[in-house]
Design an enzyme around this catalytic site. Structure first.
Site, PDB file in Angstrom:
ATOM      1  N   GLY A  14       7.049  68.283  23.291  1.00  0.00           N
ATOM      2  CA  GLY A  14       7.272  69.146  24.443  1.00  0.00           C
ATOM      3  C   GLY A  14       7.110  68.430  25.776  1.00  0.00           C
ATOM      4  O   GLY A  14       6.723  67.257  25.852  1.00  0.00           O
ATOM      5  N   HIS A  15       7.396  69.181  26.840  1.00  0.00           N
ATOM      6  CA  HIS A  15       7.363  68.593  28.182  1.00  0.00           C
ATOM      7  C   HIS A  15       5.954  68.161  28.580  1.00  0.00           C
ATOM      8  O   HIS A  15       4.967  68.809  28.254  1.00  0.00           O
ATOM      9  CB  HIS A  15       7.928  69.577  29.212  1.00  0.00           C
ATOM     10  CG  HIS A  15       7.170  70.874  29.291  1.00  0.00           C
ATOM     11  ND1 HIS A  15       6.044  71.034  30.052  1.00  0.00           N
ATOM     12  CD2 HIS A  15       7.389  72.069  28.699  1.00  0.00           C
ATOM     13  CE1 HIS A  15       5.591  72.273  29.933  1.00  0.00           C
ATOM     14  NE2 HIS A  15       6.396  72.921  29.099  1.00  0.00           N
ATOM     15  N   ASN A  16       5.876  67.029  29.268  1.00  0.00           N
ATOM     16  CA  ASN A  16       4.625  66.478  29.808  1.00  0.00           C
ATOM     17  C   ASN A  16       3.623  66.058  28.734  1.00  0.00           C
ATOM     18  O   ASN A  16       2.451  65.823  29.031  1.00  0.00           O
ATOM     19  CB  ASN A  16       3.959  67.442  30.784  1.00  0.00           C
ATOM     20  CG  ASN A  16       4.765  67.637  32.044  1.00  0.00           C
ATOM     21  OD1 ASN A  16       5.549  68.587  32.135  1.00  0.00           O
ATOM     22  ND2 ASN A  16       4.596  66.747  33.008  1.00  0.00           N
TER      23      ASN A  16
END
Length: 353
Positions: free
Chosen positions: A249-251
């Protein structure tokens, strides 16, 4: 291949991979599984149960440990190559002598169907396959191999010696390090999963305008997806290995030399330290942090951070020792429940008397 065991010893002795050579020095023509070997083959033996195969089938060379070599003894026509770490020897010898040559292409070095923006400088030793699309400002390192239908969007960079297998997509602005392998269908830098809702629970997309940074020597399996950050960067540390069909996922930040097995899913802003191993179908909630040298087993589900190295299993994840005790009790729960109900009834009867 057509090598003498003595040549293999000389090539790998300096780095400590092969520490000894004894016995015959017959040519090696292929690397083979020990169960199906014959004269002319090189095999790897890391367990004494394979000694019978070696004695019966007499391959030209056996890569094995000192202890197993002592059990084997001298076998006429068989060379023994001593390796402290047989599995590491498998990896490095197969890379050296028996790997796919990704540069052996049936196509022109730059296929005429490739679409390459005028701002892209293609190195003289790069291979660009059929249907490749390179956007404005893409940077390619020396020796890169982009197989059929790879798409690299604007301002992304691919480091020296990296190989992108068919159908990979690298999103705009993302950075791929040196010696990276992206297997077929990888998507690096897709928009992350982020939405806001109004009072009627209608969804509104939150643009993700960060990027993905993939460190050197990373291997990412087929059809794995790594989301770009909302802001900043999603980071895959150097030497990490990610299996097929994972979702990052993001980050998310994955530390150096981590291993993520198939179907692992890491929610946004998860932080893995160095050398974390996540077995198949591991999952995390967002903003979970995992310390260095943690091993996650049995479909581990992380609701909270793990601060100490060790082995953890199950969902919610717990120390492996506790998990195994609880799993041992689980099949007896119905029996325990039945006995409890009987005891409760007896207590109730006693209370009435």
């Amino acid at each position: 291949m057509n090598l003498l065991p003595s040549e293999i010893f000389r090539q790998f002795n300096g780095q400590g991979l092969i520490t000894g050579h004894r016995g015959a020095d017959r040519p090696v023509r292929r690397i083979a599984p020990v169960e199906d070997c014959a004269p002319g083959d090189l095999v790897f033996v890391d367990h004494a149960k394979y000694i019978g195969h070696v004695r019966a089938q007499k391959p030209s060379a056996v890569v094995t440990t000192e202890a197993i070599a002592a059990e084997l003894g001298a076998i006429d026509g068989v060379a023994l190559l001593i390796a402290p770490n047989v599995r590491l020897a498998i990896a490095l010898l197969k890379q050296a002598y028996d790997d796919r040559d990704v540069r052996a292409s049936e196509w022109p070095r730059i296929h005429p169907s490739a679409v390459i923006h005028e701002t892209v400088a293609v190195p003289d030793d790069a291979l660009i396959g059929p249907g490749v699309v390179l956007g404005a400002g893409v940077k390619l390192g020396s020796g890169v191999v982009l197989m059929a239908n790879v798409v690299v969007e604007r301002d992304a960079s691919i480091g020296p010696g990296s190989v992108l297998h068919p159908g990979c997509v690298v999103g705009y602005g993302c950075e791929i390090g040196a010696g990276v392998i992206l297997k077929a269908g990888c998507v690096i830098g897709s928009e992350g999963f982020g939405f806001a809702q109004d009072e009627r629970r209608r969804n509104y997309r939150i643009p993700h305008t960060g990027k993905v940074i993939v460190g050197d020597r990373v291997v990412i399996g087929a059809n794995t997806n790594v989301d770009r950050a909302t802001y900043g960067a999603t980071v895959i540390g150097a030497g990490a290995v990610i299996d097929a069909m994972c979702h990052i996922g993001h980050n998310v930040e994955i530390g150096e030399d981590c291993i993520l097995c198939a179907h692992t899913g890491l929610s946004g802003s998860t932080r893995f330290g160095k050398r974390v191993i996540a077995s198949g179908q591991t999952g995390t909630l967002d903003h979970v942090t995992v310390a260095d040298d943690v091993v996650l087993l049995h479909r581990a589900g992380l609701h909270n951070s793990i601060k100490e190295p060790g082995m953890y299993a199950g969902g919610p994840a717990q120390p492996l020792k506790d998990y195994l005790k609880n799993m041992a009790v689980l099949p007896r729960l119905h029996d325990m429940w039945t006995r409890l109900k009987v005891l409760e009834k007896k207590l109730a009867d006693l209370a009435k008397s």
